[in-house]
Design a protein around this motif. Structure first.
Motif, PDB file in Angstrom:
ATOM      1  N   TYR A  85     -12.116   0.205  -1.946  1.00  0.00           N
ATOM      2  CA  TYR A  85     -12.521  -0.823  -2.912  1.00  0.00           C
ATOM      3  C   TYR A  85     -13.807  -0.425  -3.640  1.00  0.00           C
ATOM      4  CZ  TYR A  85      -9.210  -3.864  -0.435  1.00  0.00           C
ATOM      5  OH  TYR A  85      -8.094  -4.395   0.133  1.00  0.00           O
ATOM      6  N   PHE A 127      -9.831  -8.983  -6.427  1.00  0.00           N
ATOM      7  CA  PHE A 127      -8.780  -9.973  -6.177  1.00  0.00           C
ATOM      8  C   PHE A 127      -7.397  -9.328  -6.324  1.00  0.00           C
ATOM      9  CE2 PHE A 127      -5.625 -12.904  -7.895  1.00  0.00           C
ATOM     10  CZ  PHE A 127      -5.525 -13.794  -6.836  1.00  0.00           C
ATOM     11  N   LEU A 129      -6.509  -6.153  -6.103  1.00  0.00           N
ATOM     12  CA  LEU A 129      -6.232  -5.200  -5.023  1.00  0.00           C
ATOM     13  C   LEU A 129      -5.946  -5.928  -3.713  1.00  0.00           C
ATOM     14  CD1 LEU A 129      -8.925  -2.499  -5.778  1.00  0.00           C
ATOM     15  CD2 LEU A 129      -6.474  -2.137  -5.772  1.00  0.00           C
ATOM     16  N   ASN A 130      -6.766  -6.976  -3.418  1.00  0.00           N
ATOM     17  CA  ASN A 130      -6.563  -7.715  -2.169  1.00  0.00           C
ATOM     18  C   ASN A 130      -5.235  -8.452  -2.164  1.00  0.00           C
ATOM     19  OD1 ASN A 130      -8.718  -7.553  -0.111  1.00  0.00           O
ATOM     20  ND2 ASN A 130      -9.999  -7.968  -1.868  1.00  0.00           N
ATOM     21  N   PHE A 132      -2.608  -7.554  -3.770  1.00  0.00           N
ATOM     22  CA  PHE A 132      -1.573  -6.512  -3.666  1.00  0.00           C
ATOM     23  C   PHE A 132      -1.323  -6.174  -2.193  1.00  0.00           C
ATOM     24  CE2 PHE A 132      -0.289  -1.964  -3.836  1.00  0.00           C
ATOM     25  CZ  PHE A 132       0.864  -2.106  -4.600  1.00  0.00           C
ATOM     26  N   PHE A 133      -2.393  -6.209  -1.392  1.00  0.00           N
ATOM     27  CA  PHE A 133      -2.256  -5.886   0.035  1.00  0.00           C
ATOM     28  C   PHE A 133      -2.169  -7.142   0.908  1.00  0.00           C
ATOM     29  CE2 PHE A 133      -4.118  -2.022  -1.758  1.00  0.00           C
ATOM     30  CZ  PHE A 133      -3.185  -1.106  -1.301  1.00  0.00           C
ATOM     31  N   GLY A 134      -1.844  -8.287   0.297  1.00  0.00           N
ATOM     32  CA  GLY A 134      -1.573  -9.517   1.062  1.00  0.00           C
ATOM     33  C   GLY A 134      -2.760 -10.092   1.791  1.00  0.00           C
ATOM     34  N   ASN A 135      -3.910 -10.099   1.127  1.00  0.00           N
ATOM     35  CA  ASN A 135      -5.117 -10.555   1.818  1.00  0.00           C
ATOM     36  C   ASN A 135      -5.793 -11.738   1.120  1.00  0.00           C
ATOM     37  OD1 ASN A 135      -7.013 -10.463   3.779  1.00  0.00           O
ATOM     38  ND2 ASN A 135      -8.070  -8.650   3.036  1.00  0.00           N
TER      39      ASN A 135
END
Lengths: 174, 286
Positions: A85, A127, A129-130, A132-135
């Protein structure tokens, strides 16, 4: 800038950025009752502010990119354990700010605008990226409870720290 | 204004984005492995932990002083309340000690060394909290050298706070129970009904608006009432049985009206803790 000032900058910038990155976590922990009042989640971005201020003041220093990359790596490793990140976003911020200084004068208003723009960009990328990775939660939650309050608090911090930081950066480059 | 994106820069940008997503994906995938993070990363994290402790020392002492002052104001009220509880506490303590002794002697007769309810405690202080809003992680000052292992549960005050997700030599990361991370391991819990029976379920999420934990996958929610106590069930992972999670506050249907979810008010204050306890279950996990 004199040769001496250039040498001084080489140890000042990494120290300044590392202190800012550690202060982000310390502030988040000390004021967690205020900053993480669910659903409101405010992230302090002193590290980002330090990068924007330094690059805006010394756009000619090309090596700042590598310092941002290395400290970004430490940031990711220390706070989240997921590398990628800040490691990539912080050098991107350095490149963007260096480019934009060609067209904007060095004044509190323009620096503030660039900082807000970068803050918005970084928060939005984090936001995306997070999620995208289910966070993450919903986009609407992000806008109302995360982005809005985060920008408000960081703008206040930027305004409060503008003159102290200007004095510090001037002192280093003398 | 010169073009910000020349063709060469555009290609570099694309490669960088691919590298970034790749690196994040790899980091997430290897995170749960027992041998991560690698030693170099551990040393870096330990160094950052030490630097953070040095910088935070003056801020922490100020913070502790202020908290102490606020506590002093509330002392009188607290004292009155505690006095009332004290009378009953002595009796409970005595009963507890007797039951513990009896339990131990019965276990000995059955040749049981340890059961799911046995655990050791490792006390730790919080060094820092991740400023990244989506992570909900804190760093504590105990690590591998103190016997902390990945996946151990962490308590704050009287309730469950979260789980250890990364262990370095001298510090560890704890993911709070309020995380929105969908890939995280869920806690197996049990609800104690008023008739003495237990219902098994898992903590499936945190409702940030209501500030409550969501319990799902219960066999049925008949008989669950507000006020019922929720504790960990000791099934799976490294969590012992009987860690207090909170009390049931409501039972609600899900969005499709098919299953019932139980909402639980967590006993731990998720946003106000300075000291935590890492729980080391005596019975070995998987």
């Amino acid at each position: 800038m004199t040769v001496l000032a250039k040498q001084r900058l080489k140890w000042f910038v990494p120290t300044f950025w590392v202190v800012a990155f550690l202060l982000d976590g310390i502030i988040s922990y000390t004021f967690q009752g205020f900053l993480f009042q669910y659903p409101v989640m405010i992230s302090t971005q002193l590290f980002l502010m330090a990068i924007v201020r330094t690059v805006y003041r010394f756009p000619a220093a090309r090596w700042l990119l590598w310092v941002a990359l290395i400290i970004g790596l430490f940031y990711d490793s220390f706070y989240s354990g997921i590398i990628g990140y800040y490691t990539f976003l912080m050098p991107a911020v350095v490149i963007f700010v260096r480019w934009i200084t060609n067209y904007l004068p060095d004044s509190p208003l323009f620096q503030g605008t660039v900082y807000l723009l970068v803050l918005f960009g970084v928060e939005f990328c984090l936001f995306l990226l997070n999620s995208f990775f289910g966070n993450t939660g919903d986009f609407s939650i992000f806008i109302t409870y995360d982005l809005g309050p985060t920008i408000a608090v960081n703008t206040l911090l930027f305004a409060a720290l503008y003159y102290p930081l200007t004095l510090l950066l001037n002192k280093v480059s003398d | 204004m010169s073009k910000f994106f020349s063709n060469k820069k555009l290609i570099i940008l694309l490669i960088t984005i691919v590298a970034m997503i790749g690196l994040i994906a790899i980091s997430i995938n290897v995170k749960d492995r027992r041998d991560t993070p690698p030693l170099v990363q551990q040393i870096g994290n330990d160094a950052a932990g030490v630097a953070s402790s040095i910088i935070s020392a003056p801020i922490n002492s100020l913070h502790t002083g202020l908290t102490a002052m606020v506590n002093l104001v509330n002392t009188y009220q607290d004292n009155e309340q505690l006095k009332q509880q004290l009378d009953t506490l002595d009796q409970v303590k005595e009963t507890n000690a007797t039951l513990k002794r009896e339990n131990q002697s019965l276990k000995k007769q059955l040749h049981l060394n340890a059961t799911l309810t046995d655990y050791k405690q490792i006390d730790a202080a919080v060094i820092t909290r991740s400023p990244a809003t989506w992570q909900n992680q804190v760093v504590i000052n105990k690590g591998q050298v103190n016997g902390v292992v990945k996946n151990m549960p962490v308590m704050a005050g009287s309730g469950l706070l979260g789980r250890v997700v990364e262990v370095n030599k001298t510090n560890s990361k704890v993911e709070l129970i309020s995380t929105s991370n969908k890939a995280t391991n869920s806690f197996a819990i049990e609800v104690r009904l008023s008739n003495g029976k237990y219902l098994d379920g898992i903590v499936s999420g945190y409702d940030a608006n209501k500030k409550q934990l969501i319990i799902s996958q219960l066999d049925n929610t008949d008989g669950v009432k507000a006020g019922d106590e929720v504790t960990t069930s000791g099934l799976g992972g490294l969590t012992p049985r009987g860690l207090f999670v909170g009390k049931v506050s409501a039972i609600r249907k899900d969005d499709y009206g098919l299953t019932n979810s139980v909402y639980v008010k967590p006993a731990a204050d998720i946003n106000d803790f300075t000291v935590v306890t890492v729980i080391d279950r005596t019975v070995e996990g998987e």
